[in-house]
Design a protein around this motif. Structure first.
Motif, PDB file in Angstrom:
ATOM      1  N   ALA A 148       0.824  -1.212   0.000  1.00 26.83           N
ATOM      2  CA  ALA A 148       0.000   0.000   0.000  1.00 26.83           C
ATOM      3  C   ALA A 148       0.861   1.265   0.000  1.00 26.83           C
ATOM      4  O   ALA A 148       0.593   2.215  -0.732  1.00 26.83           O
ATOM      5  N   VAL A 149       1.920   1.267   0.815  1.00 20.90           N
ATOM      6  CA  VAL A 149       2.711   2.494   1.013  1.00 20.90           C
ATOM      7  C   VAL A 149       3.674   2.736  -0.147  1.00 20.90           C
ATOM      8  O   VAL A 149       3.702   3.818  -0.734  1.00 20.90           O
ATOM      9  N   ILE A 150       4.484   1.709  -0.455  1.00 25.74           N
ATOM     10  CA  ILE A 150       5.575   1.899  -1.413  1.00 25.74           C
ATOM     11  C   ILE A 150       5.056   1.844  -2.851  1.00 25.74           C
ATOM     12  O   ILE A 150       5.527   2.571  -3.714  1.00 25.74           O
ATOM     13  N   TYR A 151       4.076   0.964  -3.093  1.00 24.48           N
ATOM     14  CA  TYR A 151       3.665   0.732  -4.484  1.00 24.48           C
ATOM     15  C   TYR A 151       2.383   1.465  -4.859  1.00 24.48           C
ATOM     16  O   TYR A 151       2.044   1.538  -6.028  1.00 24.48           O
ATOM     17  N   GLU A 152       1.641   1.965  -3.885  1.00 26.90           N
ATOM     18  CA  GLU A 152       0.392   2.655  -4.231  1.00 26.90           C
ATOM     19  C   GLU A 152       0.285   4.044  -3.595  1.00 26.90           C
ATOM     20  O   GLU A 152      -0.741   4.694  -3.737  1.00 26.90           O
ATOM     21  N   GLY A 153       1.307   4.452  -2.871  1.00 31.91           N
ATOM     22  CA  GLY A 153       1.311   5.807  -2.305  1.00 31.91           C
ATOM     23  C   GLY A 153       0.266   6.056  -1.229  1.00 31.91           C
ATOM     24  O   GLY A 153      -0.033   7.198  -0.889  1.00 31.91           O
ATOM     25  N   LYS A 154      -0.298   4.986  -0.688  1.00 34.41           N
ATOM     26  CA  LYS A 154      -1.282   5.169   0.392  1.00 34.41           C
ATOM     27  C   LYS A 154      -0.570   5.264   1.731  1.00 34.41           C
ATOM     28  O   LYS A 154       0.645   5.125   1.819  1.00 34.41           O
ATOM     29  N   ASN A 155      -1.348   5.494   2.774  1.00 36.52           N
ATOM     30  CA  ASN A 155      -0.796   5.423   4.118  1.00 36.52           C
ATOM     31  C   ASN A 155      -1.113   4.073   4.724  1.00 36.52           C
ATOM     32  O   ASN A 155      -2.170   3.490   4.439  1.00 36.52           O
ATOM     33  N   ALA A 156      -0.225   3.595   5.557  1.00 44.42           N
ATOM     34  CA  ALA A 156      -0.475   2.348   6.275  1.00 44.42           C
ATOM     35  C   ALA A 156       0.326   2.356   7.568  1.00 44.42           C
ATOM     36  O   ALA A 156       1.360   3.019   7.675  1.00 44.42           O
ATOM     37  N   THR A 157      -0.200   1.603   8.551  1.00 43.89           N
ATOM     38  CA  THR A 157       0.578   1.354   9.767  1.00 43.89           C
ATOM     39  C   THR A 157       0.606  -0.144   9.994  1.00 43.89           C
ATOM     40  O   THR A 157      -0.284  -0.881   9.555  1.00 43.89           O
ATOM     41  N   HIS A 158       1.620  -0.582  10.691  1.00 42.18           N
ATOM     42  CA  HIS A 158       1.702  -1.996  11.070  1.00 42.18           C
ATOM     43  C   HIS A 158       2.133  -2.094  12.521  1.00 42.18           C
ATOM     44  O   HIS A 158       3.022  -1.380  12.966  1.00 42.18           O
ATOM     45  N   ASN A 159       1.463  -2.977  13.253  1.00 43.14           N
ATOM     46  CA  ASN A 159       1.828  -3.266  14.641  1.00 43.14           C
ATOM     47  C   ASN A 159       1.869  -4.758  14.829  1.00 43.14           C
ATOM     48  O   ASN A 159       1.139  -5.478  14.149  1.00 43.14           O
ATOM     49  N   GLN A 160       2.662  -5.207  15.748  1.00 42.26           N
ATOM     50  CA  GLN A 160       2.724  -6.637  15.975  1.00 42.26           C
ATOM     51  C   GLN A 160       2.714  -6.934  17.457  1.00 42.26           C
ATOM     52  O   GLN A 160       3.163  -6.123  18.261  1.00 42.26           O
ATOM     53  N   SER A 161       2.180  -8.099  17.815  1.00 42.66           N
ATOM     54  CA  SER A 161       2.332  -8.556  19.193  1.00 42.66           C
ATOM     55  C   SER A 161       2.491 -10.060  19.176  1.00 42.66           C
ATOM     56  O   SER A 161       1.898 -10.747  18.352  1.00 42.66           O
ATOM     57  N   TYR A 162       3.340 -10.536  20.061  1.00 43.45           N
ATOM     58  CA  TYR A 162       3.579 -11.971  20.132  1.00 43.45           C
ATOM     59  C   TYR A 162       4.078 -12.312  21.520  1.00 43.45           C
ATOM     60  O   TYR A 162       4.534 -11.458  22.266  1.00 43.45           O
ATOM     61  N   GLY A 163       4.014 -13.619  21.839  1.00 42.95           N
ATOM     62  CA  GLY A 163       4.483 -14.070  23.142  1.00 42.95           C
ATOM     63  C   GLY A 163       5.996 -14.150  23.151  1.00 42.95           C
ATOM     64  O   GLY A 163       6.649 -13.857  22.153  1.00 42.95           O
TER      65      GLY A 163
ATOM     66  N   GLY B 130       7.865   3.910  18.956  1.00 39.78           N
ATOM     67  CA  GLY B 130       9.039   3.075  18.730  1.00 39.78           C
ATOM     68  C   GLY B 130       8.748   1.858  17.873  1.00 39.78           C
ATOM     69  O   GLY B 130       9.550   1.479  17.033  1.00 39.78           O
ATOM     70  N   HIS B 131       7.585   1.264  18.086  1.00 39.81           N
ATOM     71  CA  HIS B 131       7.289  -0.010  17.427  1.00 39.81           C
ATOM     72  C   HIS B 131       6.388   0.086  16.210  1.00 39.81           C
ATOM     73  O   HIS B 131       6.389  -0.814  15.373  1.00 39.81           O
ATOM     74  N   VAL B 132       5.577   1.123  16.108  1.00 38.78           N
ATOM     75  CA  VAL B 132       4.675   1.181  14.951  1.00 38.78           C
ATOM     76  C   VAL B 132       5.502   1.349  13.679  1.00 38.78           C
ATOM     77  O   VAL B 132       6.537   2.037  13.668  1.00 38.78           O
ATOM     78  N   ARG B 133       5.081   0.671  12.638  1.00 38.68           N
ATOM     79  CA  ARG B 133       5.695   0.908  11.336  1.00 38.68           C
ATOM     80  C   ARG B 133       4.758   1.822  10.560  1.00 38.68           C
ATOM     81  O   ARG B 133       3.546   1.597  10.547  1.00 38.68           O
ATOM     82  N   GLU B 134       5.324   2.822   9.877  1.00 41.84           N
ATOM     83  CA  GLU B 134       4.504   3.642   8.999  1.00 41.84           C
ATOM     84  C   GLU B 134       5.368   4.315   7.954  1.00 41.84           C
ATOM     85  O   GLU B 134       6.585   4.152   7.928  1.00 41.84           O
ATOM     86  N   LYS B 135       4.686   5.071   7.101  1.00 38.84           N
ATOM     87  CA  LYS B 135       5.389   5.689   5.986  1.00 38.84           C
ATOM     88  C   LYS B 135       6.319   6.807   6.472  1.00 38.84           C
ATOM     89  O   LYS B 135       5.930   7.632   7.288  1.00 38.84           O
TER      90      LYS B 135
END
Lengths: 179, 381
Positions: free
Chosen positions: A26-41, B177-182
């Motif tokens: 979305a961000v690099i190839y379509e110029g949109k905004n995006a966020t990513h978060n992760q959680s794990y044990g 610190g952890h969020v990824r964004e543009k």
């Protein structure tokens, strides 16, 4: 339009990477905004894993997801835990290898597909299940273009696995080509 | 020559590491701690690539000591930690301030006190960043709300640090610190880089702690024949202890503070959003400013004229800025992920009470919580 996506399963299924690939498409190839978060044990493999992606044409301020539009469940636990939280009119994608009990919901669309088995059939390994799942998710929602996903995937996976992952991704796209 | 903007998708912690390298950092010492570890990981990978030094020390006390030593030798140097490690760094942080040594300390905040909430977000180190080390010391604290700001403020942290020869704290949090964004990385030729002022006096005339009107002494590189004595005691312009000379002590402490006052305008960063006609002014910083921005839009849709003043410089506290924007607001609201730390400064500057929204359970304050709190105020008006 803000779309909120949760990819959930266990550590080792590649869901954090899958989330980054989808967001980068979305961000690099379509110029949109995006966020990513992760959680794990704390476990390297086997613990619960959750990858959250928000894609929007607008600025994304609050980066948390309370009620996703789209849920990918790759374990029974993940479905049991997050299935209820999906928004009305939303979408749930289920891997039938791991999920045997699906609590019906009339207000969301539920797709049950042999995601991991498609990976094994196409590549001989379950490792590309995350890429198959992305192919399914993008085919069903059109949230990014297939070409964008493909390019983002090729850029992120280890170079030695590019061909196998591409095969897995195209197999996932093919499911929906035939209608 | 064409300028190259580089659009990337990265974590706040990664952006800090990349920015630090562009700012000229060639020395990193640290000890891993979630949610700051990615900064050390990136530096471990990147420092050798750019001819710099990465060293994992035995703890955070040693980490900041190594950073101060590297900076005394002329390097731009950084360390990164979270609350518990930041606490261990406080003594040497004071050392850096009394000997005019620039460095940047990143604190990616998590819930405290002590081990607290490893490793959920919080904003509980606002006062530690200001007053964690003892004595009357000058300090600058910058606070990013997005990955883009993490990148930009890291560069500014080094610029300020070099300009005034003082430690600067980059006060991030686990969300940023952890969020990824543009992130759009500017062409390196467009990035403003400040380097410490170096003396042009011959060695025999050089006094390492003599300063001009801005209070900032000129630096001399080691090994060039300059005599440069350093002590953590109160010292004279030559760098020698002057414990019983009250005049020297008075002049030194006041000079250290003058550095901040002299450059106060240059080191004050903030952003505003829809404040032109706001009846409600939300004063927020860090990850909470993200929710506040959404809340402004939601309140305006509901007919309440709200605006946001986002503070990026927390210390020195930009009191005049807050006072100015609060003037026309009927209500001032301060949401913070702590029990109320910066709100006291806000109230001191606006000379009235602010509405407090506080959360200390490791979860972000949501836009809806801010909206509800403000509607509650209006329902009683």
């Amino acid at each position: 339009m803000r779309k909120e996506i949760v990819l959930s399963g266990y550590g080792g299924q590649g869901l954090v990477l899958a989330g980054i690939i989808l967001a980068e498409a979305a961000v690099i190839y379509e110029g949109k905004n995006a966020t990513h978060n992760q959680s794990y044990g704390p476990e390297a493999r086997g613990g619960a894993s959750r990858s959250e992606i928000i894609i929007s044409d607008e600025e994304i301020n609050y980066p948390e997801i309370e009620r996703p539009d789209i849920l990918l469940a790759m374990t029974q636990d993940a479905l049991d835990k997050y299935g209820e939280s999906v928004k009305e009119g939303g979408l749930i994608i289920i891997d039938t290898l791991y999920i045997k009990e699906v609590k019906p919901r009339s207000d969301v669309e539920i797709y049950e597909l042999p995601i991991t088995e498609i990976s094994i059939r196409e590549t001989g390994k379950p490792l590309s299940a995350n890429i198959v799942a992305l192919g399914v998710l993008v085919s069903l929602t059109g949230i990014v273009k297939r070409e964008s996903l493909e390019a983002a995937m090729l850029n992120r996976v280890p170079p030695a696995t590019r061909d196998l992952n591409l095969k897995a991704l195209r197999a996932a796209f093919d499911i929906f080509k035939k209608g | 020559m064409s300028l190259k903007e580089d659009v990337r998708f990265m974590q706040g912690n990664e952006a800090i590491a990349e920015a630090a390298i562009l700012a000229g950092v060639r020395f990193f010492a640290g000890y891993p701690i979630t949610p700051a570890t990615e900064i050390a990981e990136m530096m471990a990978l990147r420092m050798p690539q750019v001819g710099g030094v990465f060293i994992q020390m035995e703890d955070e006390i040693a980490s900041i000591a190594a950073v101060i030593g590297a900076s005394m030798a002329g390097f731009k140097a950084m360390t990164a930690t979270s609350g518990p490690g930041f606490t261990l760094m406080q003594e040497n942080l004071g050392y850096a301030t009394i000997v005019d040594i620039p460095c940047v300390i990143v604190d990616v905040q998590r819930g405290g006190p002590s081990t607290g909430l490893p490793t959920l977000p919080a904003q509980g180190d606002v006062m530690q960043a200001r007053w964690g080390t003892h004595g009357d010391h000058p300090i600058v604290v910058l606070c990013p709300a997005t990955v883009q700001e993490a990148f930009e403020l890291t560069i500014e942290a080094f610029n300020i640090s070099e300009l005034i020869r003082n430690p600067v704290i980059l006060l991030s949090d686990a969300v940023v610190g952890h969020v990824r964004e543009k992130v759009t990385l500017p062409d390196p030729s467009r990035i403003r880089i400040v380097n410490r002022r170096v003396t042009n006096l011959p060695p025999e005339q050089y006094k390492p702690f003599a300063a001009g009107p801005d209070g900032v002494p000129d630096f001399a590189y080691r090994g060039k024949g300059y005599r440069y004595h350093v002590t953590s005691n109160v010292h004279d312009e030559e760098g020698f202890p002057a414990t019983y000379n009250h005049k020297v002590a008075n002049e030194l402490i006041r000079r250290l503070h003058k550095k901040i006052e002299f450059y106060r305008k240059e080191i004050t960063y903030y952003k505003t959003y829809r404040v032109e006609d706001s009846d409600v002014l939300i004063v927020a910083y860090g990850c909470t400013a993200r929710s506040a921005k959404d809340a402004v839009n939601m309140l305006r849709e509901g007919g309440i004229r709200a605006g946001l003043l986002q503070l990026q410089t927390l210390w020195p506290f930009p009191g005049e800025v807050v006072e100015g924007y609060a003037k026309r607001a009927k209500v001032v609201v301060v949401p913070e992920m702590n029990m109320g730390q910066l709100v006291g400064e806000v109230e001191r500057c606006i000379c009235r009470k602010a509405v407090r929204i506080n959360r200390v359970d490791g979860k972000m304050i949501s836009p809806w919580e801010i909206v509800d709190a403000i509607k509650e105020v209006f329902s009683h008006a």
